[in-house]
Design a protein around this motif. Structure first.
Motif, PDB file in Angstrom:
ATOM      1  N   SER A  79       4.134  16.257  -7.390  1.00 56.53           N
ATOM      2  CA  SER A  79       2.879  15.614  -6.969  1.00 56.53           C
ATOM      3  C   SER A  79       1.971  16.556  -6.190  1.00 56.53           C
ATOM      4  N   LYS A  80       0.696  16.417  -6.462  1.00 53.65           N
ATOM      5  CA  LYS A  80      -0.324  17.232  -5.781  1.00 53.65           C
ATOM      6  C   LYS A  80      -1.054  16.356  -4.755  1.00 53.65           C
ATOM      7  N   ARG A  81      -1.420  15.160  -5.185  1.00 58.01           N
ATOM      8  CA  ARG A  81      -2.224  14.265  -4.341  1.00 58.01           C
ATOM      9  C   ARG A  81      -1.304  13.133  -3.860  1.00 58.01           C
ATOM     10  N   ILE A  82      -1.013  13.197  -2.567  1.00 60.65           N
ATOM     11  CA  ILE A  82       0.024  12.300  -2.031  1.00 60.65           C
ATOM     12  C   ILE A  82      -0.528  11.479  -0.869  1.00 60.65           C
ATOM     13  N   SER A  83      -0.365  10.158  -0.940  1.00 62.61           N
ATOM     14  CA  SER A  83      -0.756   9.357   0.223  1.00 62.61           C
ATOM     15  C   SER A  83       0.501   9.013   1.021  1.00 62.61           C
ATOM     16  N   LEU A  84       0.353   9.109   2.333  1.00 60.97           N
ATOM     17  CA  LEU A  84       1.445   8.695   3.216  1.00 60.97           C
ATOM     18  C   LEU A  84       0.822   8.034   4.437  1.00 60.97           C
ATOM     19  N   PHE A  85       1.636   7.426   5.284  1.00 60.57           N
ATOM     20  CA  PHE A  85       1.116   6.749   6.468  1.00 60.57           C
ATOM     21  C   PHE A  85       1.445   7.594   7.695  1.00 60.57           C
ATOM     22  N   LEU A  86       0.621   7.460   8.717  1.00 63.65           N
ATOM     23  CA  LEU A  86       0.895   8.175   9.975  1.00 63.65           C
ATOM     24  C   LEU A  86       1.763   7.242  10.812  1.00 63.65           C
ATOM     25  N   SER A  87       3.017   7.626  10.946  1.00 65.94           N
ATOM     26  CA  SER A  87       4.009   6.664  11.448  1.00 65.94           C
ATOM     27  C   SER A  87       3.855   6.311  12.922  1.00 65.94           C
ATOM     28  N   LEU A  88       4.273   5.098  13.223  1.00 66.14           N
ATOM     29  CA  LEU A  88       4.408   4.594  14.597  1.00 66.14           C
ATOM     30  C   LEU A  88       5.832   4.910  15.049  1.00 66.14           C
ATOM     31  N   PRO A  89       6.116   4.861  16.359  1.00 69.83           N
ATOM     32  CA  PRO A  89       7.473   5.182  16.819  1.00 69.83           C
ATOM     33  C   PRO A  89       8.569   4.310  16.193  1.00 69.83           C
ATOM     34  N   ALA A  90       8.229   3.097  15.791  1.00 67.60           N
ATOM     35  CA  ALA A  90       9.261   2.230  15.202  1.00 67.60           C
ATOM     36  C   ALA A  90       9.463   2.497  13.713  1.00 67.60           C
ATOM     37  N   GLU A  91       8.705   3.417  13.156  1.00 66.38           N
ATOM     38  CA  GLU A  91       8.789   3.669  11.706  1.00 66.38           C
ATOM     39  C   GLU A  91       9.461   5.015  11.430  1.00 66.38           C
ATOM     40  N   ILE A 103       6.631  15.346   6.817  1.00 66.10           N
ATOM     41  CA  ILE A 103       6.212  15.246   5.410  1.00 66.10           C
ATOM     42  C   ILE A 103       4.744  15.673   5.284  1.00 66.10           C
ATOM     43  N   LEU A 104       3.939  15.209   6.241  1.00 64.28           N
ATOM     44  CA  LEU A 104       2.520  15.612   6.228  1.00 64.28           C
ATOM     45  C   LEU A 104       2.405  17.138   6.356  1.00 64.28           C
ATOM     46  N   ASP A 105       3.173  17.711   7.284  1.00 61.21           N
ATOM     47  CA  ASP A 105       3.128  19.176   7.467  1.00 61.21           C
ATOM     48  C   ASP A 105       3.528  19.885   6.185  1.00 61.21           C
ATOM     49  N   ASP A 106       4.547  19.346   5.528  1.00 57.95           N
ATOM     50  CA  ASP A 106       5.040  19.979   4.299  1.00 57.95           C
ATOM     51  C   ASP A 106       3.991  19.910   3.185  1.00 57.95           C
ATOM     52  N   ILE A 107       3.339  18.773   3.058  1.00 64.09           N
ATOM     53  CA  ILE A 107       2.313  18.616   2.011  1.00 64.09           C
ATOM     54  C   ILE A 107       1.212  19.664   2.237  1.00 64.09           C
ATOM     55  N   LEU A 108       0.784  19.770   3.507  1.00 64.56           N
ATOM     56  CA  LEU A 108      -0.285  20.727   3.828  1.00 64.56           C
ATOM     57  C   LEU A 108       0.180  22.163   3.585  1.00 64.56           C
ATOM     58  N   SER A 109       1.425  22.455   3.991  1.00 58.83           N
ATOM     59  CA  SER A 109       1.874  23.850   3.868  1.00 58.83           C
ATOM     60  C   SER A 109       2.098  24.264   2.412  1.00 58.83           C
ATOM     61  N   MET A 168      -7.693   5.316   1.295  1.00 55.83           N
ATOM     62  CA  MET A 168      -6.839   6.465   1.569  1.00 55.83           C
ATOM     63  C   MET A 168      -7.761   7.673   1.668  1.00 55.83           C
ATOM     64  N   LEU A 169      -7.854   8.242   2.854  1.00 58.89           N
ATOM     65  CA  LEU A 169      -8.770   9.366   3.086  1.00 58.89           C
ATOM     66  C   LEU A 169      -8.004  10.668   3.288  1.00 58.89           C
ATOM     67  N   ARG A 170      -8.574  11.746   2.795  1.00 58.65           N
ATOM     68  CA  ARG A 170      -7.929  13.054   2.868  1.00 58.65           C
ATOM     69  C   ARG A 170      -7.764  13.511   4.322  1.00 58.65           C
ATOM     70  N   VAL A 171      -6.647  14.170   4.568  1.00 63.20           N
ATOM     71  CA  VAL A 171      -6.390  14.735   5.911  1.00 63.20           C
ATOM     72  C   VAL A 171      -6.373  16.253   5.786  1.00 63.20           C
ATOM     73  N   HIS A 172      -7.068  16.899   6.696  1.00 58.37           N
ATOM     74  CA  HIS A 172      -7.026  18.360   6.762  1.00 58.37           C
ATOM     75  C   HIS A 172      -6.188  18.765   7.974  1.00 58.37           C
ATOM     76  N   THR A 173      -5.720  20.008   7.967  1.00 60.72           N
ATOM     77  CA  THR A 173      -4.946  20.511   9.106  1.00 60.72           C
ATOM     78  C   THR A 173      -5.763  20.306  10.388  1.00 60.72           C
TER      79      THR A 173
END
Ligand SMILES: Nc1nc2c(c(=O)[nH]1)N(C=O)[C@@H](CNc1ccc(C(=O)N[C@@H](CCC(=O)O)C(=O)O)cc1)CN2
Ligand SMILES: Nc1ncnc2c1ncn2[C@@H]1O[C@H](COP(=O)(O)OP(=O)(O)OP(=O)(O)O)[C@@H](O)[C@H]1O
Length: 315
Positions: free
Chosen positions: A163-175, A181-187, A204-209
């Protein structure tokens, strides 16, 4: 009239009342015009009475008698069909009243707040309460341990690698912690997208470093792009290859219960709809992630619930 409640909850046991919990379920389905399907089943109180005792008394204190006695485990106490209760300020003998009390929620329509037309499924509410309690009692170390296992499973997953275009959620402490995973996608030079939700809508909006550190948090403490942020919207720029979705409870075969906003269900069905209308629009693979404590044999489902392709947990 029956015996007064030994637990001093202002109620008495009488005979000849139908099973309250199944009534709640049936009444909810009737109110919301839902026909039982293969995904639905009669409610067995033994599965959720612990959670029920936490939720219902908030709205309907006089139900506490039934619920707390049911928890004692004695056969008689568990036969809810033998229980009844005295009238209270709210007419709790009528399941519709109970449903109405439980479902008091509001949505914004234009500039007005209106009562929601569709009541939350009470069985889902109960399960959310139960899972919330389980997650609260999990240690931070255990959440970190399981998050690492899940992260490794994702990293070695064929769909993730493709996968190239991946959506994920920015987790809360309970999740499950999604930050590695976000760092890995960016790297890897791939393109991550994260939710931006408000008033029933989600993009779903793009995240940049560097974006995450600057993001404001919502009322729920979820980091997301500010309302005015200008970022590529996944739906308008080539869709998604993979969605990594959050949730409260899951079955291993892909049923998923969320936090009750309907955000993911709506988004995932929109993706499916777009693909059906235009086969050139990619249909993403959908993976939900959750701790093993969030995995159930069965969970309550409604017709709008979207079944995910896979649930990844730490087992
Ligand atoms: N980390 C993370 N981000 C996420 C999600 C998630 O589960 N986890 N979401 C997964 O979907 C979306 C946000 N989910 C939400 C679900 C409910 C409510 C909410 O306000 N609920 C109401 C009750 C429901 C209602 O009546 O609409 C409330 O608490 O008052 C807010 C956000 C998008 N981002
Ligand atoms: N595809 C859909 N179309 C219209 N409304 C929907 C859709 N999916 C969910 N909803 C609405 O969202 C509300 C919440 O649904 P539900 O309790 O199943 O959410 P959830 O699965 O917990 O949330 P989420 O999908 O955000 O994780 C429902 O009452 C329903 O009205």
């Amino acid at each position: 009239m029956g015996r007064p409640c030994a637990r001093a909850h202002r109620c008495v046991r009488l005979s000849q009342t139908k099973n309250l919990l199944n009534n709640l379920d049936l009444q909810w389905r009737k109110q919301n015009a839902v026909t039982p399907t293969s995904q639905t089943r009669p409610f067995r109180h033994s599965e959720a009475v612990g959670a029920m005792a936490k939720v219902i008394p908030k709205a309907v204190p006089s139900l506490r008698c039934i619920l707390c006695t049911a928890r004692t485990g004695s056969k008689r106490a568990c036969e809810l069909s033998e229980c009844r209760w005295t009238p209270s300020p709210m007419e709790t003998r009528n399941p519709r009243e109970v449903i109405n009390a439980l479902s008091a929620s509001w949505v914004r329509v234009g500039n007005k707040m209106c009562a929601r037309t569709i009541a939350p499924n009470p069985l889902k509410t109960l399960l959310r309460e139960e899972v919330k309690e389980k997650l609260t009692s999990m240690t931070q170390e255990e959440k970190i341990r399981q998050s690492k296992i899940i992260k490794e499973k994702i990293f070695s997953h064929q769909k993730y690698k493709e996968s190239k275009r991946i959506s994920l959620f920015l987790s809360l402490p309970a999740e499950v912690d999604t930050s590695p995973i976000l760092d890995d996608i960016l790297s890897r030079g791939n393109i991550p997208f994260v939710p931006q939700y408000a008033r029933g809508q989600m993009k779903m909006l793009r995240v940049h470093t560097g974006d995450v550190e600057l993001m404001p948090a919502t009322k729920w403490g979820i980091k997301q792009h500010a309302a005015g942020a200008v970022r590529e919207d996944a739906l308008e720029s080539g869709g998604l290859d993979l969605v990594i979705a959050p949730g409260v409870a899951f079955t291993k075969n892909g049923k998923r219960l969320g936090h009750g906003g309907g955000y993911y269900d709506r988004y995932l069905s929109l993706l499916k709809e777009k693909h059906q209308q235009n086969p050139n629009f990619k249909k993403p693979y959908i993976i939900a992630v959750g701790f093993k404590e969030q995995i159930y044999e069965k969970i309550p489902c409604d017709p709008h619930d979207v079944v995910v392709d896979e649930v990844v947990t730490s087992d």
